[in-house]
Design a protein around this motif. Structure first.
Motif, PDB file in Angstrom:
ATOM      1  N   SER A  27     -34.772  24.954  77.752  1.00 39.25           N
ATOM      2  CA  SER A  27     -35.773  25.738  78.473  1.00 39.25           C
ATOM      3  C   SER A  27     -35.538  25.647  79.975  1.00 39.25           C
ATOM      4  N   PHE A  28     -35.975  26.684  80.658  1.00 40.40           N
ATOM      5  CA  PHE A  28     -35.887  26.777  82.113  1.00 40.40           C
ATOM      6  C   PHE A  28     -37.264  27.181  82.611  1.00 40.40           C
ATOM      7  N   VAL A  29     -37.798  26.442  83.566  1.00 39.77           N
ATOM      8  CA  VAL A  29     -39.123  26.717  84.112  1.00 39.77           C
ATOM      9  C   VAL A  29     -38.985  26.797  85.627  1.00 39.77           C
ATOM     10  N   PHE A  30     -39.433  27.918  86.203  1.00 38.28           N
ATOM     11  CA  PHE A  30     -39.304  28.126  87.638  1.00 38.28           C
ATOM     12  C   PHE A  30     -40.353  29.133  88.093  1.00 38.28           C
ATOM     13  N   THR A  31     -40.604  29.157  89.387  1.00 35.95           N
ATOM     14  CA  THR A  31     -41.558  30.117  89.949  1.00 35.95           C
ATOM     15  C   THR A  31     -40.814  31.351  90.439  1.00 35.95           C
ATOM     16  N   PRO A  32     -41.508  32.462  90.623  1.00 33.64           N
ATOM     17  CA  PRO A  32     -40.875  33.639  91.213  1.00 33.64           C
ATOM     18  C   PRO A  32     -40.313  33.352  92.614  1.00 33.64           C
ATOM     19  N   ASP A  33     -40.918  32.402  93.337  1.00 34.31           N
ATOM     20  CA  ASP A  33     -40.389  32.041  94.660  1.00 34.31           C
ATOM     21  C   ASP A  33     -38.986  31.451  94.558  1.00 34.31           C
ATOM     22  N   VAL A  34     -38.695  30.765  93.465  1.00 34.94           N
ATOM     23  CA  VAL A  34     -37.356  30.210  93.254  1.00 34.94           C
ATOM     24  C   VAL A  34     -36.341  31.346  93.102  1.00 34.94           C
ATOM     25  N   ILE A  35     -36.734  32.391  92.388  1.00 39.13           N
ATOM     26  CA  ILE A  35     -35.847  33.551  92.230  1.00 39.13           C
ATOM     27  C   ILE A  35     -35.494  34.114  93.600  1.00 39.13           C
ATOM     28  N   ALA A  36     -36.499  34.287  94.456  1.00 36.62           N
ATOM     29  CA  ALA A  36     -36.272  34.845  95.797  1.00 36.62           C
ATOM     30  C   ALA A  36     -35.355  33.951  96.621  1.00 36.62           C
ATOM     31  N   SER A  37     -35.567  32.653  96.576  1.00 40.71           N
ATOM     32  CA  SER A  37     -34.739  31.756  97.389  1.00 40.71           C
ATOM     33  C   SER A  37     -33.304  31.704  96.870  1.00 40.71           C
ATOM     34  N   TRP A  38     -33.105  31.681  95.567  1.00 40.95           N
ATOM     35  CA  TRP A  38     -31.745  31.665  95.021  1.00 40.95           C
ATOM     36  C   TRP A  38     -31.016  32.962  95.385  1.00 40.95           C
ATOM     37  N   LYS A  39     -31.716  34.112  95.287  1.00 46.52           N
ATOM     38  CA  LYS A  39     -31.081  35.378  95.664  1.00 46.52           C
ATOM     39  C   LYS A  39     -30.591  35.321  97.101  1.00 46.52           C
ATOM     40  N   ALA A  40     -31.431  34.870  98.008  1.00 47.61           N
ATOM     41  CA  ALA A  40     -31.075  34.849  99.429  1.00 47.61           C
ATOM     42  C   ALA A  40     -30.020  33.802  99.745  1.00 47.61           C
ATOM     43  N   LEU A  41     -30.193  32.607  99.223  1.00 50.62           N
ATOM     44  CA  LEU A  41     -29.294  31.507  99.585  1.00 50.62           C
ATOM     45  C   LEU A  41     -27.919  31.618  98.937  1.00 50.62           C
ATOM     46  N   LEU A  42     -27.837  32.249  97.773  1.00 48.62           N
ATOM     47  CA  LEU A  42     -26.550  32.396  97.096  1.00 48.62           C
ATOM     48  C   LEU A  42     -25.945  33.780  97.276  1.00 48.62           C
ATOM     49  N   GLY A  43     -26.653  34.685  97.948  1.00 48.10           N
ATOM     50  CA  GLY A  43     -26.139  36.038  98.163  1.00 48.10           C
ATOM     51  C   GLY A  43     -26.062  36.829  96.871  1.00 48.10           C
ATOM     52  N   LEU A  44     -27.098  36.737  96.057  1.00 44.12           N
ATOM     53  CA  LEU A  44     -27.096  37.389  94.756  1.00 44.12           C
ATOM     54  C   LEU A  44     -27.572  38.831  94.870  1.00 44.12           C
ATOM     55  N   ALA A  45     -27.086  39.667  93.969  1.00 46.39           N
ATOM     56  CA  ALA A  45     -27.347  41.088  94.046  1.00 46.39           C
ATOM     57  C   ALA A  45     -28.636  41.525  93.371  1.00 46.39           C
ATOM     58  N   SER A  46     -29.152  40.708  92.451  1.00 56.05           N
ATOM     59  CA  SER A  46     -30.310  41.169  91.676  1.00 56.05           C
ATOM     60  C   SER A  46     -31.122  39.995  91.167  1.00 56.05           C
ATOM     61  N   THR A  47     -32.307  40.315  90.706  1.00 51.53           N
ATOM     62  CA  THR A  47     -33.157  39.309  90.075  1.00 51.53           C
ATOM     63  C   THR A  47     -32.494  38.796  88.803  1.00 51.53           C
ATOM     64  N   ARG A  48     -31.861  39.685  88.056  1.00 58.48           N
ATOM     65  CA  ARG A  48     -31.154  39.273  86.837  1.00 58.48           C
ATOM     66  C   ARG A  48     -30.063  38.259  87.174  1.00 58.48           C
ATOM     67  N   GLU A  49     -29.309  38.503  88.253  1.00 61.95           N
ATOM     68  CA  GLU A  49     -28.274  37.544  88.663  1.00 61.95           C
ATOM     69  C   GLU A  49     -28.887  36.202  89.046  1.00 61.95           C
ATOM     70  N   ALA A  50     -30.030  36.238  89.716  1.00 63.17           N
ATOM     71  CA  ALA A  50     -30.692  34.986  90.111  1.00 63.17           C
ATOM     72  C   ALA A  50     -31.110  34.197  88.875  1.00 63.17           C
ATOM     73  N   ILE A  51     -31.668  34.867  87.896  1.00 59.76           N
ATOM     74  CA  ILE A  51     -32.096  34.176  86.674  1.00 59.76           C
ATOM     75  C   ILE A  51     -30.879  33.633  85.932  1.00 59.76           C
ATOM     76  N   ALA A  52     -29.795  34.404  85.880  1.00 57.61           N
ATOM     77  CA  ALA A  52     -28.563  33.914  85.239  1.00 57.61           C
ATOM     78  C   ALA A  52     -28.019  32.693  85.978  1.00 57.61           C
ATOM     79  N   ALA A  53     -28.073  32.713  87.308  1.00 55.82           N
ATOM     80  CA  ALA A  53     -27.599  31.564  88.092  1.00 55.82           C
ATOM     81  C   ALA A  53     -28.465  30.334  87.837  1.00 55.82           C
ATOM     82  N   ILE A  54     -29.777  30.536  87.740  1.00 56.64           N
ATOM     83  CA  ILE A  54     -30.684  29.422  87.434  1.00 56.64           C
ATOM     84  C   ILE A  54     -30.324  28.820  86.079  1.00 56.64           C
ATOM     85  N   MET A  55     -30.006  29.666  85.119  1.00 54.35           N
ATOM     86  CA  MET A  55     -29.678  29.192  83.780  1.00 54.35           C
ATOM     87  C   MET A  55     -28.313  28.499  83.738  1.00 54.35           C
ATOM     88  N   GLN A  56     -27.381  28.911  84.594  1.00 54.51           N
ATOM     89  CA  GLN A  56     -26.019  28.388  84.535  1.00 54.51           C
ATOM     90  C   GLN A  56     -25.719  27.299  85.565  1.00 54.51           C
TER      91      GLN A  56
END
Length: 189
Positions: A27-56
């Motif tokens: 399981s993976f548990v995170f807030t929507p704010d985590v999605i936003a920070s991962w997108k910005a800090l990792l240079g991700l293109a989409s919310t889907r990419e951010a969620i995939a990065a969180i999982m991987q």
């Protein structure tokens, strides 16, 4: 075959449950704010990419410096703050043809990606991704190189990603994150 579900609970937590486990986690548990920070800090293109990065992603804790407190995320935060300060003063890292110039932000993001055991991004990939995000390429999903296959069959995720209220909430999270990093005017009374 992966069987996974996505839900947002009453406390605003995003929860993904996986069977079999993905990257050692069921399981993976995170807030929507985590999605936003991962997108910005990792240079991700989409919310889907951010969620995939969180999982991987898995942090390489050997990169943590106890003496300074610097970890894998520190350089990305500093580079993004610097880039935002530069953009506030009109400095651009993009050439007229869309090529990313020797970009310290991409380099810092790549250090963080490597520290999270995620694929790094070339300047060319970064430039193509930025061009795709700013063009009217409707239907084309931009990618920074994160494999999103682990998110394709997550039951409930597509509905969340397509929901207008979810999008509005994620946009607000992103605005708050960037606002927290923007240079502040020196105010004297």
């Amino acid at each position: 075959m992966l069987s996974a579900t996505f839900e947002m609970d009453e406390n605003g937590l995003c929860i993904i449950r996986c069977d079999p486990p993905v990257n050692g986690s069921d399981s993976f548990v995170f807030t929507p704010d985590v999605i936003a920070s991962w997108k910005a800090l990792l240079g991700l293109a989409s919310t889907r990419e951010a969620i995939a990065a969180i999982m991987q992603g898995r942090e390489d804790t050997s990169r943590y410096d106890r003496a300074t407190g610097r970890g894998v995320w520190t350089g990305a935060f500093e580079a993004l703050e610097s880039a935002l300060a530069d953009s506030a003063t009109g400095v651009s890292m993009l050439a007229d043809d869309g090529e990313v110039l020797d970009d310290p932000l991409t380099a810092a993001r790549n250090e963080t990606r490597a520290g999270m055991r995620l694929p790094v991004m070339s300047n060319e990939t970064d430039a193509r991704m930025r061009a795709a995000l700013t063009s009217d390429a409707s239907g084309v999903e931009a990618s920074s190189g994160i494999d999103v296959a682990c998110t394709r069959d997550v039951e409930g995720l597509d509905a969340f990603l397509e929901d207008e209220s979810s999008q509005a909430m994620l946009d607000e999270c992103e605005e708050r994150f960037y606002e927290s990093l923007m240079p502040r005017q020196n105010q004297q009374n």
